[in-house]
Design a protein around this motif. Sequence first.
Motif, PDB file in Angstrom:
ATOM      1  N   TRP A   1     -14.987 -27.353  -2.630  1.00  0.00           N
ATOM      2  CA  TRP A   1     -13.961 -26.605  -3.350  1.00  0.00           C
ATOM      3  C   TRP A   1     -13.117 -27.528  -4.216  1.00  0.00           C
ATOM      4  CZ3 TRP A   1     -13.383 -21.531  -4.070  1.00  0.00           C
ATOM      5  CH2 TRP A   1     -14.109 -20.681  -3.244  1.00  0.00           C
ATOM      6  N   ALA A   2     -12.759 -28.689  -3.672  1.00  0.00           N
ATOM      7  CA  ALA A   2     -11.954 -29.637  -4.447  1.00  0.00           C
ATOM      8  C   ALA A   2     -12.710 -30.123  -5.675  1.00  0.00           C
ATOM      9  CB  ALA A   2     -11.556 -30.817  -3.570  1.00  0.00           C
ATOM     10  N   GLY A   3     -13.993 -30.349  -5.533  1.00  0.00           N
ATOM     11  CA  GLY A   3     -14.795 -30.788  -6.673  1.00  0.00           C
ATOM     12  C   GLY A   3     -14.909 -29.721  -7.740  1.00  0.00           C
ATOM     13  N   ALA A   4     -15.123 -28.479  -7.323  1.00  0.00           N
ATOM     14  CA  ALA A   4     -15.296 -27.389  -8.289  1.00  0.00           C
ATOM     15  C   ALA A   4     -13.988 -27.061  -8.999  1.00  0.00           C
ATOM     16  CB  ALA A   4     -15.846 -26.145  -7.586  1.00  0.00           C
ATOM     17  N   VAL A   5     -12.931 -26.835  -8.229  1.00  0.00           N
ATOM     18  CA  VAL A   5     -11.650 -26.441  -8.822  1.00  0.00           C
ATOM     19  C   VAL A   5     -11.004 -27.627  -9.530  1.00  0.00           C
ATOM     20  CG1 VAL A   5      -9.361 -25.515  -8.338  1.00  0.00           C
ATOM     21  CG2 VAL A   5     -11.338 -24.598  -7.146  1.00  0.00           C
ATOM     22  N   GLY A   6     -11.076 -28.796  -8.932  1.00  0.00           N
ATOM     23  CA  GLY A   6     -10.454 -29.976  -9.526  1.00  0.00           C
ATOM     24  C   GLY A   6     -11.079 -30.378 -10.841  1.00  0.00           C
ATOM     25  N   SER A   7     -12.406 -30.327 -10.911  1.00  0.00           N
ATOM     26  CA  SER A   7     -13.057 -30.713 -12.162  1.00  0.00           C
ATOM     27  C   SER A   7     -12.757 -29.723 -13.276  1.00  0.00           C
ATOM     28  CB  SER A   7     -14.566 -30.855 -11.957  1.00  0.00           C
ATOM     29  OG  SER A   7     -15.139 -29.620 -11.571  1.00  0.00           O
ATOM     30  N   SER A   8     -12.753 -28.435 -12.964  1.00  0.00           N
ATOM     31  CA  SER A   8     -12.444 -27.459 -14.007  1.00  0.00           C
ATOM     32  C   SER A   8     -10.975 -27.527 -14.418  1.00  0.00           C
ATOM     33  CB  SER A   8     -12.806 -26.045 -13.555  1.00  0.00           C
ATOM     34  OG  SER A   8     -12.024 -25.680 -12.442  1.00  0.00           O
ATOM     35  N   LEU A   9     -10.079 -27.812 -13.478  1.00  0.00           N
ATOM     36  CA  LEU A   9      -8.667 -27.988 -13.815  1.00  0.00           C
ATOM     37  C   LEU A   9      -8.484 -29.211 -14.707  1.00  0.00           C
ATOM     38  CD1 LEU A   9      -5.656 -27.252 -13.473  1.00  0.00           C
ATOM     39  CD2 LEU A   9      -5.673 -28.687 -11.425  1.00  0.00           C
ATOM     40  N   ALA A  10      -9.161 -30.297 -14.379  1.00  0.00           N
ATOM     41  CA  ALA A  10      -9.057 -31.517 -15.181  1.00  0.00           C
ATOM     42  C   ALA A  10      -9.576 -31.294 -16.600  1.00  0.00           C
ATOM     43  CB  ALA A  10      -9.823 -32.648 -14.505  1.00  0.00           C
ATOM     44  N   VAL A  11     -10.675 -30.566 -16.728  1.00  0.00           N
ATOM     45  CA  VAL A  11     -11.219 -30.291 -18.060  1.00  0.00           C
ATOM     46  C   VAL A  11     -10.290 -29.375 -18.839  1.00  0.00           C
ATOM     47  CG1 VAL A  11     -13.103 -29.113 -19.260  1.00  0.00           C
ATOM     48  CG2 VAL A  11     -13.609 -30.759 -17.490  1.00  0.00           C
ATOM     49  N   GLY A  12      -9.711 -28.379 -18.181  1.00  0.00           N
ATOM     50  CA  GLY A  12      -8.770 -27.484 -18.862  1.00  0.00           C
ATOM     51  C   GLY A  12      -7.535 -28.218 -19.339  1.00  0.00           C
ATOM     52  N   LEU A  13      -6.987 -29.098 -18.499  1.00  0.00           N
ATOM     53  CA  LEU A  13      -5.816 -29.886 -18.891  1.00  0.00           C
ATOM     54  C   LEU A  13      -6.154 -30.859 -20.019  1.00  0.00           C
ATOM     55  CD1 LEU A  13      -4.249 -30.658 -15.395  1.00  0.00           C
ATOM     56  CD2 LEU A  13      -3.332 -29.137 -17.162  1.00  0.00           C
ATOM     57  N   ALA A  14      -7.322 -31.483 -19.929  1.00  0.00           N
ATOM     58  CA  ALA A  14      -7.720 -32.419 -20.975  1.00  0.00           C
ATOM     59  C   ALA A  14      -7.945 -31.701 -22.301  1.00  0.00           C
ATOM     60  CB  ALA A  14      -8.994 -33.155 -20.560  1.00  0.00           C
ATOM     61  N   LYS A  15      -8.512 -30.525 -22.250  1.00  0.00           N
ATOM     62  CA  LYS A  15      -8.755 -29.776 -23.485  1.00  0.00           C
ATOM     63  C   LYS A  15      -7.440 -29.395 -24.146  1.00  0.00           C
ATOM     64  CE  LYS A  15      -9.813 -25.830 -25.868  1.00  0.00           C
ATOM     65  NZ  LYS A  15      -8.839 -24.858 -26.352  1.00  0.00           N
ATOM     66  N   GLU A  16      -6.508 -28.896 -23.348  1.00  0.00           N
ATOM     67  CA  GLU A  16      -5.224 -28.490 -23.917  1.00  0.00           C
ATOM     68  C   GLU A  16      -4.369 -29.696 -24.297  1.00  0.00           C
ATOM     69  OE1 GLU A  16      -4.011 -25.464 -24.787  1.00  0.00           O
ATOM     70  OE2 GLU A  16      -6.013 -24.736 -24.310  1.00  0.00           O
ATOM     71  N   GLY A  17      -4.398 -30.730 -23.472  1.00  0.00           N
ATOM     72  CA  GLY A  17      -3.527 -31.866 -23.708  1.00  0.00           C
ATOM     73  C   GLY A  17      -4.020 -32.823 -24.773  1.00  0.00           C
ATOM     74  N   ILE A  18      -5.305 -33.052 -24.816  1.00  0.00           N
ATOM     75  CA  ILE A  18      -5.835 -34.055 -25.739  1.00  0.00           C
ATOM     76  C   ILE A  18      -6.403 -33.405 -27.005  1.00  0.00           C
ATOM     77  CG2 ILE A  18      -7.563 -35.867 -26.015  1.00  0.00           C
ATOM     78  CD1 ILE A  18      -7.279 -36.368 -22.986  1.00  0.00           C
ATOM     79  N   TYR A  19      -7.327 -32.493 -26.818  1.00  0.00           N
ATOM     80  CA  TYR A  19      -8.023 -31.925 -27.968  1.00  0.00           C
ATOM     81  C   TYR A  19      -7.113 -31.026 -28.803  1.00  0.00           C
ATOM     82  CZ  TYR A  19     -11.506 -29.360 -30.651  1.00  0.00           C
ATOM     83  OH  TYR A  19     -12.219 -28.793 -31.663  1.00  0.00           O
ATOM     84  N   ASP A  20      -6.444 -30.077 -28.165  1.00  0.00           N
ATOM     85  CA  ASP A  20      -5.619 -29.135 -28.919  1.00  0.00           C
ATOM     86  C   ASP A  20      -4.368 -29.793 -29.502  1.00  0.00           C
ATOM     87  OD1 ASP A  20      -7.408 -27.142 -28.521  1.00  0.00           O
ATOM     88  OD2 ASP A  20      -6.208 -26.036 -27.040  1.00  0.00           O
ATOM     89  N   GLN A  21      -3.770 -30.734 -28.791  1.00  0.00           N
ATOM     90  CA  GLN A  21      -2.574 -31.399 -29.303  1.00  0.00           C
ATOM     91  C   GLN A  21      -2.905 -32.270 -30.515  1.00  0.00           C
ATOM     92  OE1 GLN A  21       0.606 -30.868 -28.326  1.00  0.00           O
ATOM     93  NE2 GLN A  21      -0.182 -29.304 -26.929  1.00  0.00           N
ATOM     94  N   SER A  22      -4.101 -32.873 -30.506  1.00  0.00           N
ATOM     95  CA  SER A  22      -4.479 -33.691 -31.661  1.00  0.00           C
ATOM     96  C   SER A  22      -4.757 -32.825 -32.897  1.00  0.00           C
ATOM     97  CB  SER A  22      -5.709 -34.537 -31.331  1.00  0.00           C
ATOM     98  OG  SER A  22      -6.841 -33.708 -31.161  1.00  0.00           O
TER      99      SER A  22
END
Length: 153
Positions: A54-75
């Motif tokens: 569960w930690a791997g599934a939820v954590g990886s998708s949370l990390a990708v969602g945060l990275a997409k919003e924080g890095i890709y969209d902000q740039s």
Amino acid sequence: MKFIVLFFAFIISVHLHAQDPGDAAKHIGAGVVVGIAGGYAAHKISNGQKGWKWAGAVGSSLAVGLAKEGIYDQSKGYEWETKDVLYTTLGGVLAGMAIHILTDNTRRRNGGGKNCGCLVAQIEHTNEIQLPKFVENGTGDITSELQAAYLLR
């Protein structure tokens, strides 16, 4: 578990009108794909411990969602959208449920355990093949020798 799934489905259906439905579906789909990869990797690394799947599934998708919003969209100059992160994380939750269901039913498939609910036949393999002894004055036909040995047994 069913309550959690129904709760998330209700929340998504209530807030789906605030965003383009195609965009929400893309975030859920991306969360599922990334969650399956992360959850299955965690499943293999942790030797099947449920919490790590569960930690791997939820954590990886949370990390990708945060990275997409924080890095890709902000740039690109876009605004931060928390809903996109939540939809991607929801995809990870769905992936965690799928991995949990698909990897934990091996006991039931193999017929192990007390509560499997299936009939398991136990076959004893003690019958060894006993070949007949070669007789000097016999017919020399192996088929008839095997049939005679089978019938005399």
